[in-house]
Every structure is written in structure tokens, then in C-alpha cells.
Scaffold this active site. Structure first.
Site, mmCIF file in Angstrom:
data_model
loop_
_atom_site.group_PDB
_atom_site.id
_atom_site.type_symbol
_atom_site.label_atom_id
_atom_site.label_comp_id
_atom_site.label_asym_id
_atom_site.label_seq_id
_atom_site.Cartn_x
_atom_site.Cartn_y
_atom_site.Cartn_z
ATOM 1 N NE ARG A 198 -2.996 7.805 -1.776
ATOM 2 C CZ ARG A 198 -3.081 6.575 -2.259
ATOM 3 N NH1 ARG A 198 -2.933 6.386 -3.552
ATOM 4 N NH2 ARG A 198 -3.325 5.561 -1.472
ATOM 5 C CG LEU B 158 -15.404 -4.803 1.729
ATOM 6 C CD1 LEU B 158 -16.243 -3.586 1.383
ATOM 7 C CD2 LEU B 158 -15.904 -5.422 3.009
ATOM 8 C CE1 TYR C 196 -6.577 -8.605 1.292
ATOM 9 C CE2 TYR C 196 -5.822 -9.804 -0.628
ATOM 10 C CZ TYR C 196 -6.768 -9.588 0.346
ATOM 11 O OH TYR C 196 -7.910 -10.349 0.392
ATOM 12 N NE ARG D 184 -6.979 -6.670 -2.124
ATOM 13 C CZ ARG D 184 -6.959 -5.600 -1.329
ATOM 14 N NH1 ARG D 184 -5.938 -4.783 -1.348
ATOM 15 N NH2 ARG D 184 -7.963 -5.359 -0.516
ATOM 16 C CG LEU D 185 -8.855 -2.928 -8.811
ATOM 17 C CD1 LEU D 185 -10.169 -2.963 -9.563
ATOM 18 C CD2 LEU D 185 -8.032 -1.725 -9.233
ATOM 19 C CG HIS E 103 -2.021 0.982 1.164
ATOM 20 N ND1 HIS E 103 -1.801 2.336 1.207
ATOM 21 C CD2 HIS E 103 -3.356 0.824 1.053
ATOM 22 C CE1 HIS E 103 -2.968 2.966 1.120
ATOM 23 N NE2 HIS E 103 -3.928 2.075 1.028
#
Lengths: 247, 357
Positions: B23, B169, B129, B163-164, B7
């Protein structure tokens, strides 16, 4: 970086070997920006690997590192050593049985959470093909504050009523019931009334407000309980006036 | 397992995340000269902002890589908790920050003593992640009969090499539900039967715990080995990798795996024994680290979160594939591959910054 030596007095208890809990003191060199959890982790990693406690996120989101710190229920990851005296007394959360050291048994709390039916009870099931459930920002705003609870149980450790009577459903669970009662998608208020307005529910709260004082996310369970009292009273009198009314 | 997302904006020291939302509201990233450096890395032009897929709203892998390059050029800011750049929200004003980013103001004020209304927040890329994980199908089933996996531990392949944000979730809510329903259905349908091989495996696992309890020699510490593992994974298998850096980390991890046999538990209690839990977690993390390194060594290309300085191009010909790491007791895992199934979206050139519009 500046180091400051702090004495941590930690309540220790292992049911396999100890008759009763006793304090053990550790001298920890703390850095300026440390939280109490960092100091406890230092004990675990460097001084004594037998110390047991729960923690995970270190950023006040997971809700697992609650401890009594100098008598106050706090998240140890948000309690800064710089705000503390040179002796810090650390105990497991009050009002819960001790499982081991700073780990408490939370079964009673988990049962109470489940008892308030903490899920949406819709008027009717909607098929996926029928599209999204729509909620306006104004409707969301009504209950959003009460969704911020992280189940850290600090409010149970602070609550004088829960200390007095463990049957009391308690702050977080009642605030959660209120969250669903206020949700425009939910019609479960009647179904929750059995628990919420029972002799272990909202009426047992004496509105000391300690729960809201210690809440790390400003959920304000005390406010939720008082609002529920009003709603429940209105329901009761409406029921007397119009007995056939569907709650 | 070679795809590990950094991140781009975590707090130094603690690694606490400063959400992309800051951001999204218009926060900017600047280096030690106050310069919005992302425009030098194919993410510009800087204006107008904020706009999707440009500058600060570029993808996480590219932003983390840009930080690495700025750091190499000596344009980051030195702090006791490592090098940082600045996330500046001041131009948003107090009202907007309190309304849209109250938690960010709270976190920054509490943990780094910076009020974003008055000063920029120090940030740096932090490990976030793991895109890979236990191989599952769309029903969250693993290759082991009766075992389901969902969430970050699983790899159902809704993430690619990058990854978004918030995809976790979907992994939890959608595939968590599918796992739960699938497991319940299986439990209802299957008549339980004694599986001798499985029982023997469980007995062996029990013995692993017993061995940790009985071990008295050696005196390796869980915390010490974990620190060494963190350091070598960060330096050798981090944002950028090379054959040489990965091989070095591989050797260190093999050494750590050997030394793990000498881990001694101080805590012999049967009640909430976190010394035991941490030792078992370390054991598993050593295996995971091995899978990350060996699959990264074998992938001689750069793709998303896996960037090789010695193989800078993406190579769809050879590597449009999932790496599958297979556990081998006491040794490096073996790697084989499965083709990526392309459905609706063909892999294309990744272009950011709006230059393509």
C-alpha cells in the site's frame, strides 16, 4: 471445493521403540490450494497425533518445515499438492541424523554457522553518540541477496559434498561468511579466512550447484562460494607479493 | 491483553501477510464494486495518494474495522475461505512490482493463484499481534525474580492500544538485548541459592506433564479444542466486541478449560513429542484467551484494537490504564489496573485522512 485423495508415505522413526525408520502411509483428502504441509497437518490433527515434524510460519519465512518430498529437499509449506503425483513420499532432510520422524538433528549446521563468525567485525567500535553507521544503497546491494537466507538447511540436504564429507562447512554457512565479507561495514575477512579457506571450506565445493537449485529464496550459495574462491585466491597472491599487507 | 491487532491485509485461508509496503507503493483497497471504501470511514479524501495517515496508509486498527463495516453492509466478496476485499496493485505496473514487491508477487501467485500484475489480490483482516503480554519493566524484568521476557510474549508497553508496523523489531532487538544482558548480569552477581518455593513449583509443573501422559479417559483432542477456541475467539472477541459476545465466548472458553482435563495424549514417546508440546501450548492458550476476554469485558470503552459496539467512545477518565490480569488456577483471571505514565505525547484525538491539515 474439489477434494483429491493423496497417499502420503511418511518415514517414521522413534528411537525409543524402533530399530530403524520405516514408511507409514496415510490417505489424505487434499484441497486444491493445499501445500504438502497442510496435508501433513491433516495427518497430525485427524489421523495420527504421534507424527513429529517442525513447522511454524506456513509462508516460507521461518525455514523450519524442510523435508525430502519425492526425493527433493523442499519447504513443505511451499510445495503444492496440485504439482504432485497421487503418492507423495515424505522423508526427513537428507544428510542429517534423524531425531524423530521428520525431525532432524541440526547441531552440526548450527556449529558451522557460528564458526564463520556471522556478525559484523568493524574496523573500530563507534559510540552511539557518534551517530548512525552509513551505508549507500549500492553498498547494500553488493551483499543483500546473501542476507535472504532463512537457515532452512535445504542446501545441506542437496549438497553432494556435504553428503560425502560432513566436515565440509557447507553452502549456507559459506554464503553467510561471504555476506559479511562483502559488507562495507565489515573488516573481518581475514578473521573468517581460517574457516572459509580451510580444508573444510570453499575449496571442497565441487560446484555442482545443487544448493542454489533448491534454495527457496534464491540466495545462490554456489555463486557465493565461487566468488569467495576468487577473493581468497587474490588475497593469497597479494599476501605473497606484499607480505606486510594487512588483510 | 484485550488489545489484539488485526493486520488488515492477509490472504484468505492461510492468513499470509501482504505487507503494508504494497500500500505504501500505491496499492489501493476496493470493495466488490471497485470502490475505495476507506473514504467512507474517516480516512479520505482518496487523493492525492499515497500519503501518510490517509486512506490505505491509515492505521491497522481503523482499516480492519472498515473491513468489518463493509462486510456488514454486504459489500465484500464471498470466497471459500471467507469474505475478502481487493488489494489492487495493477496500476503500479510489472516493473515496479518486480522491483519493489517481488515477494508479494511470489506469495500471491503461489498461495492464491493471483498474479498482482494482472489481477487484484483478495485480502482480509487477520489476527496478527498481541500488544499485551507478560508485564516487564524497561530492563525486560518480569515480576518473577530471575525471569526476563522480550518480544511479543512480553508487554514492555512500547505499543499502546494499537501498534505500528515493525515495532516488533524494537521489541526484539532493543529489549531482547536488554533482557539478555540483564539476565547475564544477574547470573554473574547472584549467588545461587535453593529456593524451596520455586523448587516445589517446578515439581508441580513436572507433575502437569506426568498427568497428561497418564490420562486415559475422556478422549478430548487437542486439535478439536483448539479449533473451537479459534472459532469462539474470532466470533466473540474479534475486531468488534460486545458484552454479550464476550460473555458467550467466556462461557465457551470455560467449557473448553473444563474439557481440557480430558485431553489424552496419543504419543507417549519421550523424544520430540509434539503431541505433548501442542497440549501444553493449548493449556497456555486457554489461559491467554481467558485473559483477553475478561480484560475486554471489564474495559467498557473503545480504544485502538479494542472496539466495543456497546461502548463506542474512548474514556480516558476511567480507562487511561493498563489492565493487569492475574492467573487464578482453574478460573477466570482477576483484573486490576495501573495508570498509564504519560511522558512526551499527550493522548489526543486520532484524526486521519488529512482533513486536519
Amino acid at each position: 471445493m474439489n477434494e483429491r485423495h493423496v497417499d502420503l508415505e511418511i518415514l517414521r522413526y522413534d528411537p525409543e521403540t524402533d530399530e530403524e525408520p520405516a514408511f507409514q502411509t496415510y490417505r489424505v483428502p487434499c484441497q486444491e490450494d493445499w501445500v504438502v504441509l497442510d496435508a501433513v497437518n491433516y495427518v497430525k490433527d485427524v489421523l495420527d497425533r504421534t507424527l513429529s515434524y517442525r513447522w511454524s510460519c506456513h509462508m516460507a519465512v521461518c525455514g523450519s518445515c524442510g523435508m525430502m518430498i519425492n526425493g527433493e529437499p523442499m519447504l513443505s509449506c511451499k510445495a503444492f499438492v496440485r504439482d504432485m503425483p497421487d503418492r507423495i513420499r515424505i522423508e526427513p532432510l537428507a544428510n542429517f541424523p534423524i531425531e524423530r520422524d521428520l525431525v532432524v538433528v541440526t547441531d552440526d549446521f548450527m556449529d558451522k554457522l557460528a564458526s564463520v563468525k556471522p556478525y559484523l567485525i568493524p574496523r573500530e567500535e563507534k559510540a552511539i553518540e557518534d551517530g548512525a553507521h552509513v551505508q549507500t544503497p549500492a553498498q547494500l546491494k553488493k551483499f543483500k541477496q546473501y542476507t535472504l537466507c532463512i537457515n532452512c538447511t535445504l542446501c545441506y540436504a542437496a549438497c553432494p559434498q556435504y553428503a560425502h564429507d560432513q566436515n565440509f562447512t557447507g553452502p549456507a554457512a559459506l554464503a553467510l561468511a561471504h555476506r559479511y565479507n562483502l559488507d562495507s561495514q565489515d573488516v573481518g575477512r581475514g578473521a573468517r579466512e581460517d574457516v572459509v579457506a580451510s580444508n573444510a571450506g570453499i575449496w571442497e565445493c565441487s560446484f555442482v550447484g545443487a544448493c542454489s537449485d533448491v534454495c527457496p529464496h534464491e540466495v545462490d550459495p554456489a555463486g557465493a562460494i565461487q566468488q569467495t574462491k576468487i577473493a581468497s585466491t587474490v588475497d593469497y597472491f597479494m599476501g605473497l607479493l606484499t607480505p606486510e599487507r594487512d588483510r | 491483553m484485550e488489545f489484539v491487532q488485526y493486520h488488515p491485509t492477509g490472504l484468505p485461508g492461510t492468513g499470509i501477510l501482504i505487507t503494508e509496503g504494497s500500500r505504501g507503493e500505491g496499492g489501493i483497497l476496493v470493495n466488490k464494486d471497485g470502490y475505495r471504501y476507506l473514504q467512507d470511514y474517516g480516512l479520505g479524501p482518496p487523493d492525492p495518494w499515497p500519503r501518510n495517515k490517509a486512506m490505505e496508509l491509515g492505521p491497522r486498527d481503523r482499516l480492519s474495522q472498515a473491513f468489518w463495516h463493509e462486510n456488514q453492509k454486504g459489500r465484500t466478496i464471498d470466497t471459500p475461505h471467507g469474505d475478502v476485499v481487493h488489494l489492487d496493485l495493477r496500476h503500479l505496473g510489472e516493473k515496479r512490482i518486480d522491483e519493489c514487491l517481488p515477494m508479494i508477487r511470489d506469495l500471491a501467485t503461489s498461495y492464491v493463484g493471483v498474479d498482482p500484475v494482472h489481477a487484484p489480490i483478495p485480502v482480509r483482516p487477520v489476527v496478527h499481534y498481541t500488544m499485551g503480554g507478560i508485564d516487564t519493566d524497561i530492563d525486560a524484568k518480569t515480576r518473577i525474580e530471575g525471569l526476563f521476557a522480550a518480544g511479543e510474549c512480553a508487554c514492555v508497553s512500547i505499543n499502546g492500544a494499537n501498534r505500528l508496523g515493525s515495532n516488533s523489531l524494537t521489541e526484539l532487538l532493543v529489549f531482547g538485548a536488554r533482557a539478555g544482558l540483564g539476565a547475564a548480569r544477574l547470573a554473574e552477581a547472584e549467588v545461587s541459592h535453593a529456593d524451596e518455593a520455586a523448587i516445589r513449583e517446578q515439581a508441580a509443573a513436572g507433575d502437569r506433564v506426568g498427568r497428561l501422559f497418564r490420562n486415559t479417559g475422556g478422549g478430548e483432542s487437542v486439535a478439536g479444542l483448539r479449533r473451537e477456541m479459534n472459532a469462539t475467539m474470532e466470533s466473540g472477541a474479534g475486531i468488534y466486541r460486545t458484552e454479550e459476545s464476550l460473555s458467550r465466548s467466556c462461557a465457551v472458553m470455560n467449557d473448553i478449560r473444563r474439557r481440557y482435563a480430558d485431553v489424552v495424549l496419543e504419543d507417549k514417546s519421550n523424544v520430540y513429542n509434539t503431541d505433548l508440546i501442542q497440549a501444553l501450548e493449548l493449556d497456555a492458550m486457554i489461559d491467554i484467551a481467558g485473559a483477553v476476554i475478561v480484560s475486554a469485558l471489564a474495559r467498557r470503552e473503545s480504544r485502538g484494537a479494542h472496539q466495543r459496539l456497546d461502548h463506542e467512545r474512548r474514556d480516558d477518565e476511567a480507562y487511561l490504564k493498563h489492565s493487569l490480569a492475574h492467573y487464578v488456577a482453574g478460573e477466570d483471571p482477576t483484573i486490576d489496573y495501573r495508570d498509564v505514565v504519560i511522558t512526551r505525547s499527550e493522548p489526543g484525538e486520532r484524526v486521519y485522512g488529512g482533513a486536519h491539515k
